[in-house]
Design a protein around this motif. Sequence first.
Motif, PDB file in Angstrom:
ATOM      1  N   VAL A  32       0.878  -1.119   0.247  1.00 59.05           N
ATOM      2  CA  VAL A  32      -0.170   0.156  -0.211  1.00 59.05           C
ATOM      3  C   VAL A  32       0.736   1.406  -0.123  1.00 59.05           C
ATOM      4  CG1 VAL A  32      -2.070   1.522   1.340  1.00 59.05           C
ATOM      5  CG2 VAL A  32      -2.177  -1.180   1.047  1.00 59.05           C
ATOM      6  N   LYS A  33       1.603   1.166   0.746  1.00 53.76           N
ATOM      7  CA  LYS A  33       3.091   2.022   0.702  1.00 53.76           C
ATOM      8  C   LYS A  33       3.523   2.650  -0.506  1.00 53.76           C
ATOM      9  CE  LYS A  33       4.734   1.665   5.596  1.00 53.76           C
ATOM     10  NZ  LYS A  33       5.384   1.375   6.090  1.00 53.76           N
ATOM     11  N   LEU A  34       3.708   1.460  -1.230  1.00 52.77           N
ATOM     12  CA  LEU A  34       4.183   1.777  -2.660  1.00 52.77           C
ATOM     13  C   LEU A  34       2.852   2.224  -3.735  1.00 52.77           C
ATOM     14  CD1 LEU A  34       6.581  -1.858  -3.093  1.00 52.77           C
ATOM     15  CD2 LEU A  34       7.154   0.651  -3.173  1.00 52.77           C
ATOM     16  N   TYR A  35       2.302   1.700  -4.437  1.00 50.75           N
ATOM     17  CA  TYR A  35       0.548   2.388  -4.275  1.00 50.75           C
ATOM     18  C   TYR A  35       0.372   3.733  -4.052  1.00 50.75           C
ATOM     19  CZ  TYR A  35      -3.928   3.737  -5.395  1.00 50.75           C
ATOM     20  OH  TYR A  35      -4.659   5.002  -5.619  1.00 50.75           O
ATOM     21  N   HIS A  36       0.802   4.065  -2.854  1.00 48.33           N
ATOM     22  CA  HIS A  36       0.518   5.659  -2.184  1.00 48.33           C
ATOM     23  C   HIS A  36       1.619   6.650  -2.907  1.00 48.33           C
ATOM     24  CE1 HIS A  36       1.305   9.098  -0.068  1.00 48.33           C
ATOM     25  NE2 HIS A  36      -0.154   9.284   0.153  1.00 48.33           N
ATOM     26  N   ARG A  37       2.836   6.181  -3.117  1.00 53.07           N
ATOM     27  CA  ARG A  37       4.313   6.307  -4.206  1.00 53.07           C
ATOM     28  C   ARG A  37       3.858   7.802  -5.664  1.00 53.07           C
ATOM     29  NH1 ARG A  37       9.454   3.918  -3.639  1.00 53.07           N
ATOM     30  NH2 ARG A  37       8.174   3.435  -6.030  1.00 53.07           N
ATOM     31  N   ASP A  38       3.162   5.784  -5.807  1.00 50.28           N
ATOM     32  CA  ASP A  38       3.854   5.808  -6.916  1.00 50.28           C
ATOM     33  C   ASP A  38       2.232   5.891  -8.017  1.00 50.28           C
ATOM     34  OD1 ASP A  38       6.625   4.616  -7.075  1.00 50.28           O
ATOM     35  OD2 ASP A  38       6.160   3.066  -6.896  1.00 50.28           O
ATOM     36  N   PHE A  39       1.425   6.247  -7.609  1.00 53.58           N
ATOM     37  CA  PHE A  39      -0.422   6.234  -7.829  1.00 53.58           C
ATOM     38  C   PHE A  39      -1.188   6.631  -6.996  1.00 53.58           C
ATOM     39  CE2 PHE A  39       1.971   1.867  -9.113  1.00 53.58           C
ATOM     40  CZ  PHE A  39       1.603   1.892 -10.810  1.00 53.58           C
ATOM     41  N   SER A  40      -1.108   7.994  -5.830  1.00 52.01           N
ATOM     42  CA  SER A  40      -1.334   8.618  -5.206  1.00 52.01           C
ATOM     43  C   SER A  40      -0.857   9.811  -4.858  1.00 52.01           C
ATOM     44  CB  SER A  40      -2.145   8.455  -4.739  1.00 52.01           C
ATOM     45  OG  SER A  40      -1.328   8.159  -3.189  1.00 52.01           O
ATOM     46  N   GLY A  41       0.380  10.080  -6.256  1.00 48.25           N
ATOM     47  CA  GLY A  41       1.284  11.042  -5.700  1.00 48.25           C
ATOM     48  C   GLY A  41       1.865  11.195  -4.850  1.00 48.25           C
ATOM     49  N   GLY A  42       1.927  10.481  -4.054  1.00 46.94           N
ATOM     50  CA  GLY A  42       2.512  10.006  -2.626  1.00 46.94           C
ATOM     51  C   GLY A  42       2.365  11.431  -1.589  1.00 46.94           C
ATOM     52  N   VAL A  43       1.445  11.656  -1.892  1.00 47.45           N
ATOM     53  CA  VAL A  43       0.947  12.845  -0.621  1.00 47.45           C
ATOM     54  C   VAL A  43      -0.060  12.625   0.527  1.00 47.45           C
ATOM     55  CG1 VAL A  43       1.585  15.099  -2.761  1.00 47.45           C
ATOM     56  CG2 VAL A  43      -0.964  13.900  -2.139  1.00 47.45           C
ATOM     57  N   GLU A  44       0.407  13.483   0.839  1.00 51.17           N
ATOM     58  CA  GLU A  44      -1.123  13.016   2.104  1.00 51.17           C
ATOM     59  C   GLU A  44      -2.403  13.650   1.577  1.00 51.17           C
ATOM     60  OE1 GLU A  44      -0.028  12.003   4.853  1.00 51.17           O
ATOM     61  OE2 GLU A  44       1.854  11.689   5.294  1.00 51.17           O
ATOM     62  N   PRO A  45      -3.352  12.535   2.406  1.00 53.96           N
ATOM     63  CA  PRO A  45      -3.510  12.562   3.399  1.00 53.96           C
ATOM     64  C   PRO A  45      -3.040  11.466   3.220  1.00 53.96           C
ATOM     65  CG  PRO A  45      -5.661  12.766   3.570  1.00 53.96           C
ATOM     66  CD  PRO A  45      -5.155  13.138   2.211  1.00 53.96           C
ATOM     67  N   PHE A  46      -2.298  10.331   4.276  1.00 48.39           N
ATOM     68  CA  PHE A  46      -1.879   8.839   3.823  1.00 48.39           C
ATOM     69  C   PHE A  46      -1.380   8.649   5.446  1.00 48.39           C
ATOM     70  CE2 PHE A  46       0.650   5.694   4.502  1.00 48.39           C
ATOM     71  CZ  PHE A  46       0.468   4.486   3.718  1.00 48.39           C
ATOM     72  N   ASP A  47      -2.354   7.570   6.469  1.00 50.43           N
ATOM     73  CA  ASP A  47      -2.722   7.561   7.601  1.00 50.43           C
ATOM     74  C   ASP A  47      -2.188   5.704   8.214  1.00 50.43           C
ATOM     75  OD1 ASP A  47      -2.959   7.570  10.213  1.00 50.43           O
ATOM     76  OD2 ASP A  47      -5.218   7.292  10.073  1.00 50.43           O
TER      77      ASP A  47
END
Length: 464
Positions: free
Chosen positions: A21-36
């Motif tokens: 999920v961290k890789l998805y967040h970084r590569d496909f959702s821009g790696g911007v907050e919010p990520f909790d």
Amino acid sequence: MDTLWILTEERPKSSVVSDIVKLYHRDFSGGVEPFDEKQVRIKPVFKSGIFQFRYIVEGISIRGVQDIIIKIVSGSSSFFDFLVFLQENEPSENQRGNLLMAVEETKTNDDESRNTAVYQRASKFVFIDAFYDHVKLYMLYNDELEAREYKRPSDTSIFGTNMLLTLNVEIVGKDTSRWFRKFDDIKDLIRFKSAMRMPPVGNTPINITQYEDRIEISGRLSKPLAAGNIGHDPNIGALSLISKGLRVLGWDKRIVITMHGVSQSYVDRTRGKNKFLYICKMLGIELEGIDIPDRVSLPENYWHYEKSSEKTASILLHMTGEYYGLRGIYQNHAGCERGYFKTIVNGLIALPKRDKYGEVLYIPDLILHDPKSNVIILVEGKKLSTLQDGIDEIKWYDSIEDEYIRPCYPGCSVYRCVSIFGGNRLTLPHPKVILYLSETGRVIINSTAPQCIKEAFRAEGVSL
């Protein structure tokens, strides 16, 4: 909002799911907050006490993602450990688009097996191209043992990892800055391979020789005791990886595999139903002296939802138990990776194949520990059709109890049992069955099961 769907053949682990999920967040959702990210937990989904054949990830929230859902699948051939889709509805088995990520996860380090660490899995990074385009590929190292990065890896490990990097596979959880790099060009690749130590006398070496009109790669594809077949998995992976690397680096002429040991009769008999023959067609690879059929059979779908495997029930037992406080201290679910045996102080032991007397060490598919009652639960996972095999196998657990369980868990009580999947029974199929899961999701728990198991499933609305 869309759902993040994670499809896997493996028993999902919270640490691995969190990394994905961290890789998805970084590569496909821009790696911007919010990520909790809080304490990540994986919960089986029940509705009115009926299992829905899915798991929901708790403890992670991402903007734009409503839920993170895990489903158990099986691959047709050379399948990645995890596929990740982002869409509203669950992926369909014949869906060809919308796959974002393919993740291969391994805990194997270079000390354990040079071949398994890289080559055994390498064909996956080629075969997926037949089904999906523009997928981000990852090799995720999740070594549970103490890291040994200070030690120079074997040349085999370095070469295989360099090949993955050349294919633009991202290596996660392994420092690639010291020993590893992409190959600059074809000459660089061949030069490195030529400098590697030769195998023992009697083994066919993998040598790469460049000519003006072709590149020849020697490598045995047939196992010694099955002359003529294509069954040498490490070499299948190595030759697939090298050939794909040559194409990526710009080689557009012939690639010929020599000294392969494959017979024409085997190729004719299989009618092209072999993953390596399809890779040959994909990459334009020739087998010296072999006529490969023009039409090579490919599985209709890359994966399918798991509807028959015994692991469907054993994974449910494992995940439900852990969610409600039990410790999974060993796992070897059907078709999944084999884990380490975990001691009471979380030490890790690689269980051997034989006991101290030299006899086969019979090992359960799942071992659970309830810290509150100090109960150890040994589980053999089976299908309804192979129930009797499971009943017979649990009789042979004396050695693992005497040599590992009782020394590591003094004073424990041991419960031997079988988990069963399949059919649509309304009653427990045998007194030794701890959990029965029907094809419709009905769960039946044995009234003699340890209290921790009964409480866990009662909490999910399962009638006992």
